[in-house]
Design an enzyme around this catalytic site. Structure first.
Site, mmCIF file in Angstrom:
data_model
loop_
_atom_site.group_PDB
_atom_site.id
_atom_site.type_symbol
_atom_site.label_atom_id
_atom_site.label_comp_id
_atom_site.label_asym_id
_atom_site.label_seq_id
_atom_site.Cartn_x
_atom_site.Cartn_y
_atom_site.Cartn_z
ATOM 1 N N ASP A 265 -5.629 4.727 -2.265
ATOM 2 C CA ASP A 265 -4.845 3.970 -1.310
ATOM 3 C C ASP A 265 -5.831 3.362 -0.299
ATOM 4 O O ASP A 265 -7.039 3.611 -0.340
ATOM 5 C CB ASP A 265 -3.786 4.873 -0.656
ATOM 6 C CG ASP A 265 -2.631 4.071 -0.090
ATOM 7 O OD1 ASP A 265 -1.556 4.643 0.124
ATOM 8 O OD2 ASP A 265 -2.818 2.851 0.141
HETATM 9 C C1 GLC Z 1 -0.944 0.804 2.105
HETATM 10 C C2 GLC Z 1 0.082 1.668 1.404
HETATM 11 C C3 GLC Z 1 0.177 1.446 -0.076
HETATM 12 C C4 GLC Z 1 -0.152 0.005 -0.401
HETATM 13 C C5 GLC Z 1 -1.617 -0.208 -0.044
HETATM 14 C C6 GLC Z 1 -2.070 -1.647 -0.322
HETATM 15 O O1 GLC Z 1 -1.626 1.555 3.063
HETATM 16 O O2 GLC Z 1 -0.031 3.068 1.616
HETATM 17 O O3 GLC Z 1 1.504 1.799 -0.497
HETATM 18 O O4 GLC Z 1 0.056 -0.256 -1.784
HETATM 19 O O5 GLC Z 1 -1.890 0.121 1.301
HETATM 20 O O6 GLC Z 1 -1.414 -2.516 0.511
#
Ligand code: GLC
Length: 742
Positions: A265
């Site tokens: 993430d």
């Molecule tokens: C965010 C979220 C995740 C998302 C990622 C990319 O922090 O936790 O769900 O897909 O970043 O945007």
């Protein structure tokens, strides 16, 4: 076994080129302005210019023309011409916006989620996207956590069925096909269980709880051939998921057989330092790669430190080749080496974005999701006289009050920019009741708590004066959608004080009041429940909200949503969910003192999992359970466990004069086991449509695998013995048959 050309390519790549493929940067680093706000904190990345033509993927950049230009730039400037992978958060909305996933979970019909993700795949593929960071399928039991809105809900079985459908909607049987995109299930694992419901907080639970409840839906995605998995921010048994080899290698690859890439993430590799599990970026790079994390999202520890780690013999270079191979294989399965633009097409963008077919699909899903929580003789409005549309509301004086009366804040917080015509609640009512007098009052929008705005202005007296002669009053209340989703945890779940004040005041008018709640989570509505004769939980229904809600209130559509997440009486009850573990001191009667209970609140939620009312009335009869003769299975015990061996059936009849849908639910209870088991578990549901007077036998089958649990010695275990099999309209109203299963 990788294809020969991929093996050859990996051999030809420099270490820096490999690490570039293992790094994902936000698009501005690649010369592209981001199409949306960043979704996480940007750390100081100290990026070197020579890295930029080696980066393997970017995120949340959209648009056929722009992405083609970006791809051309990459192919022109990179030494080996490896295509960029365009990823994005296409969760439940692109240009056409569907109901939030928690609402779709309440439809109790996976076909709705698949219908939604098929549309999202077509629209985002036309915009140049190759892969979406969806479905999110974190099991959720705590409405203080803002991201419950992204999940199908609190049950492992329902979430698994919804997730399987969502993956298939995005990917089809081959996501190389036009109009399909690769899917990435998230957030692996158990991100939905942070202590205190506070985002990014500690997650900690037994392996049994993890295996029985929190992991199954991710496994359902893997079994549905999801292309990628995203590791979560949180710890799993005290180790952050991105650095957790038990999770990423043992569970995901050895136990489940997943072979695709794993992406972190947003900056989660850096966050292992914040967690105190890694001393610095060098250790973060080493631990995450060794744990099996293939792509580092929006941080650059791999690029900064791996060369040194390998030179000092502290990291196996073979792990780098493994990771890069998985990434290149994904690009190959997407067909990007042959066609690096995949489906990017300005012409298709124009043809597909918010097209009639897509908006129709959004409407069809939207009418299946709201949950009718209370109805004391008020709905459908006019007792159905507006159903045909012939009565256009002439003579009706309809009151409409509250911050969501005319609000466009009906899309939820994870959309890519759904441009919708005015399809507010008001506009839907206006379309369906063109000759009604709609009196609006105190409709000032509720702005985000995120920005420090706590309430709407108190204009209650003015509202009472305006509404006092209305035949019926609709109160459109809720929470701003920016106060749901990521980084939107709340310790208090009640409506804002002035919204509550409005509801109490409306009650004093002595008119029928219908409360319609726009929220991304179960709110604490018990304090105002008596202010309304009817309550409809509307969630955020997407771009067709207005017409969908109008049709449900007028009876043109019959509410069929059932709660996929419990509504607590109060935040003090949390966690409260239907499948609580049994205790040694269950309540037998309210007079009991030394039992597991509160002095000031029931144990049960205000509204339970699976609950929802209909305008129809369904009668359940002739419930039976029988043990089937199971043929010996060639695959031995493993295969035997997958063979249906119990059959449960019930006859459901619509005894009303209105056609409607019913979500028939099957639960089980394992009476005795080696470990404590839940008071009940959902193991089947079927949403059926019945005409007035129509009757149907609904049949479920159960396998031993479905009745198994994670044993203390490890592995799923089925034990013959006493079970209760339950069938009903929700997790509380069930009929029970006790059996001895062998
Ligand atoms: C965010 C979220 C995740 C998302 C990622 C990319 O922090 O936790 O769900 O897909 O970043 O945007």
């Amino acid at each position: 076994m990788a294809k020969q050309f991929i093996e050859d390519l990996v051999r030809e790549m420099t270490l820096e080129e490999k690490l570039g493929q293992m790094t994902q940067l936000t698009p501005e680093f690649l010369g592209f302005d981001p199409s949306r706000d960043l979704t996480g904190p940007m750390n100081e990345l100290n990026i070197r210019q020579e890295w930029l033509d080696k980066i393997g993927s970017t995120l949340n950049a959209f648009g056929a023309r722009k992405l083609k230009e970006l791809q051309d730039k990459n192919l022109r400037e990179s030494r080996l011409g490896i295509p960029l992978l365009f990823m994005a958060d296409v969760i439940y909305g692109f240009r056409t916006v569907f109901p939030i996933p928690l609402a779709m979970g309440c439809s109790f019909d996976p076909a709705n989620y698949e219908k939604a993700t098929e549309v999202l795949a077509r629209e985002s593929a036309a915009a140049g996207i190759h892969l979406t960071f969806a479905p999110m399928t974190d099991l959720v039991r705590d409405p203080r956590w803002g991201r419950v809105m992204e999940s199908p809900g609190e049950d492992a079985y329902l979430n698994s069925e919804m997730t399987r459908a969502a993956v298939h909607g995005f990917q089809g049987d081959d996501f190389r096909e036009k109009g399909r995109i690769a899917s990435c299930v998230k957030h692996f694992a158990a991100y939905g269980a942070p202590w205190g419901g506070r985002d990014y907080n500690t997650v900690d639970m037994s392996e049994g709880m993890l295996r029985d409840f929190y992991l199954p839906a991710y496994k359902a995605a893997v079994d549905a051939h999801v292309a990628m998995v995203m590791s979560s921010f949180n710890t799993v048994d005290r180790i952050p998921a991105s650095a957790n080899s038990w999770l990423l290698r043992k569970v995901l690859r050895e136990d489940w057989g997943f072979t695709g890439p794993v992406i972190s993430d947003f900056a989660a590799v850096s966050e292992t330092i914040g967690h105190g599990v890694c001393a610095d970026g060098e250790e973060a790079a080493k631990k995450c790669i060794e744990a099996g994390l293939d792509i580092e999202m929006t941080s650059t520890h791999y690029l900064h430190h791996v060369q040194k780690l390998i030179e000092e013999g502290r990291l196996d270079p073979g792990l780098i080749d493994e990771a890069v191979t998985r990434i290149l294989e994904l690009k190959d399965v997407l067909g990007l080496f042959e066609n690096p633009y995949k489906d990017a097409s300005e012409e298709d963008e124009k043809r597909l974005f918010l097209c009639e077919e897509h908006r129709r699909a959004a409407y069809e899903v939207a009418v299946e999701c709201p949950v009718l929580l209370k109805n004391e003789g008020v709905l459908p409005l006019g007792h159905g006289k507006y159903v045909s549309g012939e009565d256009r509301g002439k003579g009706l004086k309809l009151g409409l009050a509250g911050p969501f009366a005319g609000s466009g804040d009906i899309l939820g917080s994870w959309t890519v920019g759904g441009q919708v015509a005015d399809n507010s609640f008001y506009s839907g009512l206006r379309v369906r009741l063109p000759e009604a007098e709609i009196v609006t009052a105190m409709t000032e929008e509720l702005l985000p708590l995120q920005r420090g705005v706590k309430d709407v202005e108190d204009r209650v007296e003015e509202a009472l004066e305006k509404l006092k002669d209305c035949n019926v009053i609709l109160a459109a209340v809720g929470e701003n959608s920016e106060d749901t989703g990521e980084a939107a945890s709340k310790a208090y779940l009640r409506l804002s004080p002035n919204q509550e004040k409005l509801l109490f005041a409306l009650r004093s008018l002595g008119k029928p009041v219908v409360m319609v709640i726009f929220s991304g989570r179960p709110l604490e509505i018990y304090p105002v429940l008596d202010c309304a004769d009817a309550v409809l939980q509307a969630w955020y229904l997407g771009c067709e909200s207005g017409l969908a809600l109008a049709d449900l209130l007028l009876g043109r559509k019959n509410p069929s949503g059932r709660l996929s997440m419990s509504f607590p009486y109060t935040v003090g009850q949390i966690p409260v969910h239907y499948n609580m573990y049994r205790t040694g001191r269950p309540i037998r009667n309210v007079a009991d003192r030394y039992v597991s209970r509160y002095l000031d609140c029931p144990n049960d939620p205000l509204y339970c999992f699976g609950y929802g009312l209909s305008y129809s009335r369904f009668v359940y009869e002739d419930f039976r359970v029988e043990q089937l003769e199971t043929p010996l299975c060639q695959e031995g015990p493993e295969g035997m466990s997958k063979v249906p061996f119990l059959r449960a059936s019930v006859r459901v009849t619509n005894v009303s004069d209105m056609a409607g849908k019913e979500a028939v639910q099957l639960y089980i209870r394992d009476i005795t086991a080696q470990v404590v088991r839940p008071v009940k578990e959902l193991k089947g549901f079927q949403k059926i449509f019945l005409e007035p007077g129509e009757s149907r036998e609904v049949v479920f089958t159960l396998t031993r695998e479905m009745l198994s649990y994670w044993a203390p010695s490890g592995g799923f275990l089925y034990e013959a013995g006493e079970f209760e099999i339950m069938i009903g309209r929700n997790s509380s109203e069930v009929e029970t048959i006790r059996i001895t299963a062998d």
